[in-house]
Write a protein that holds these residues in place. Structure first.
Motif, short mmCIF file in Angstrom:
data_model
loop_
_atom_site.label_atom_id
_atom_site.label_comp_id
_atom_site.label_asym_id
_atom_site.label_seq_id
_atom_site.Cartn_x
_atom_site.Cartn_y
_atom_site.Cartn_z
N VAL A 1 4.18 27.14 -6.82
CA VAL A 1 4.80 26.59 -5.79
C VAL A 1 6.18 26.46 -6.04
O VAL A 1 6.84 25.88 -6.90
CB VAL A 1 4.04 25.18 -5.41
N PHE A 2 7.06 27.21 -4.95
CA PHE A 2 8.55 27.07 -5.16
C PHE A 2 8.86 26.14 -4.09
O PHE A 2 8.60 26.35 -2.68
CB PHE A 2 9.18 28.63 -4.66
N HIS A 3 9.55 24.98 -4.60
CA HIS A 3 10.18 24.11 -3.82
C HIS A 3 11.55 24.30 -3.29
O HIS A 3 12.37 24.25 -4.51
CB HIS A 3 10.00 22.89 -4.46
N HIS A 4 11.66 24.65 -2.01
CA HIS A 4 13.15 25.22 -1.58
C HIS A 4 14.12 24.27 -1.80
O HIS A 4 15.09 24.51 -2.37
CB HIS A 4 13.12 25.55 -0.14
N ALA A 5 13.95 22.87 -1.58
CA ALA A 5 14.93 21.64 -1.75
C ALA A 5 15.48 21.48 -3.26
O ALA A 5 16.78 21.41 -3.48
CB ALA A 5 14.26 20.36 -1.36
N SER A 6 14.49 21.88 -4.30
CA SER A 6 15.04 21.82 -5.66
C SER A 6 15.32 23.10 -6.28
O SER A 6 16.14 23.10 -7.36
CB SER A 6 13.97 20.74 -6.44
N GLY A 7 14.73 24.20 -5.75
CA GLY A 7 14.92 25.34 -6.32
C GLY A 7 13.90 25.80 -7.58
O GLY A 7 14.33 26.49 -8.04
N ILE A 8 13.03 24.80 -7.84
CA ILE A 8 12.18 24.70 -8.79
C ILE A 8 10.94 25.58 -8.35
O ILE A 8 10.20 24.93 -7.27
CB ILE A 8 12.07 23.50 -9.49
N THR A 9 10.45 26.41 -9.13
CA THR A 9 8.87 27.10 -9.10
C THR A 9 7.96 26.14 -10.01
O THR A 9 8.18 26.18 -11.31
CB THR A 9 8.82 28.36 -9.22
N HIS A 10 7.02 25.76 -9.49
CA HIS A 10 5.96 24.99 -10.34
C HIS A 10 4.92 25.79 -10.34
O HIS A 10 4.29 26.11 -9.38
CB HIS A 10 5.48 23.55 -9.49
N LEU A 11 4.19 25.74 -11.52
CA LEU A 11 2.58 26.27 -11.59
C LEU A 11 1.86 25.31 -11.82
O LEU A 11 1.80 24.32 -12.65
CB LEU A 11 2.62 27.02 -13.03
N MET B 1 1.02 -1.32 0.09
CA MET B 1 -0.08 -0.22 -0.07
C MET B 1 0.90 1.19 0.04
O MET B 1 1.76 1.69 0.88
CB MET B 1 -1.13 0.03 1.21
N THR B 2 0.77 2.14 -0.92
CA THR B 2 1.51 3.25 -0.89
C THR B 2 1.05 4.34 -0.26
O THR B 2 -0.11 4.56 -0.31
CB THR B 2 1.61 3.51 -2.62
N ILE B 3 2.12 4.97 0.35
CA ILE B 3 1.64 6.47 1.33
C ILE B 3 2.24 7.64 0.46
O ILE B 3 3.31 7.45 0.15
CB ILE B 3 2.11 6.40 2.40
N TYR B 4 1.36 8.51 0.30
CA TYR B 4 1.71 9.73 -0.42
C TYR B 4 2.02 10.85 0.49
O TYR B 4 1.18 10.95 1.39
CB TYR B 4 0.84 10.26 -1.59
N ARG B 5 3.05 11.39 0.60
CA ARG B 5 3.45 12.52 1.52
C ARG B 5 3.76 13.54 0.74
O ARG B 5 4.57 13.90 -0.42
CB ARG B 5 4.54 12.26 2.51
N ALA B 6 3.12 15.05 1.31
CA ALA B 6 3.61 16.22 0.69
C ALA B 6 5.14 16.67 1.65
O ALA B 6 5.06 16.22 2.68
CB ALA B 6 2.73 17.45 0.95
N PRO B 7 5.82 17.55 1.02
CA PRO B 7 6.88 18.13 1.77
C PRO B 7 6.35 18.95 3.11
O PRO B 7 5.29 19.25 2.92
CB PRO B 7 7.73 18.88 0.85
N PRO B 8 7.10 19.12 4.07
CA PRO B 8 6.98 20.03 5.12
C PRO B 8 6.47 21.41 4.73
O PRO B 8 6.90 22.00 3.65
CB PRO B 8 8.23 20.14 5.74
N ALA B 9 5.52 21.81 5.18
CA ALA B 9 5.03 23.37 4.93
C ALA B 9 5.93 24.22 4.53
O ALA B 9 6.15 25.06 3.58
CB ALA B 9 3.91 23.78 5.82
N ASP B 10 7.21 24.37 5.54
CA ASP B 10 8.28 25.11 5.47
C ASP B 10 9.11 25.08 4.10
O ASP B 10 10.19 25.80 3.88
CB ASP B 10 9.01 25.32 6.73
N ALA B 11 8.89 23.87 3.27
CA ALA B 11 9.81 23.52 2.34
C ALA B 11 9.14 24.09 0.97
O ALA B 11 9.85 24.08 0.02
CB ALA B 11 10.00 22.01 2.23
#
Length: 89
Positions: free
Chosen positions: A23-33, A1-11
């Protein structure tokens, strides 16, 4: 059974932009629309995560989805996993 998780809110830095959500993802440095329902999926998953069926049930209640489609949600989750915004384990 797969569990899906979002990054921490501060990420993530989230900014609504009309029909899109940036959505700017701090870990990757990528902004997603993102468009609906991707931002809602991230919000519902949270760091605790949940299964596909639990997420579908949650979205159905929180967003009044009368005709939630499991396969469509699975496809969106796969896209979010590939983008790095959701982890699957």
């Amino acid at each position: 059974m797969t569990i899906y998780r979002a990054p921490p809110a501060d990420a993530l830095l989230v900014a609504p932009l009309d029909e899109f959500t940036a959505v700017f993802h701090h870990a990757s440095g990528i902004t997603h629309l993102l468009t609906e329902p991707a931002p809602q999926i991230l919000h519902a998953l949270g760091e605790e995560g949940m299964t596909l069926d639990a997420l579908l049930a949650t979205l159905s209640v929180e967003y009044d989805l009368a005709d939630g489609d499991r396969e469509a949600l699975a496809a969106r989750l796969d896209e979010l996993v590939v983008s790095g915004l959701v982890a699957a384990a």
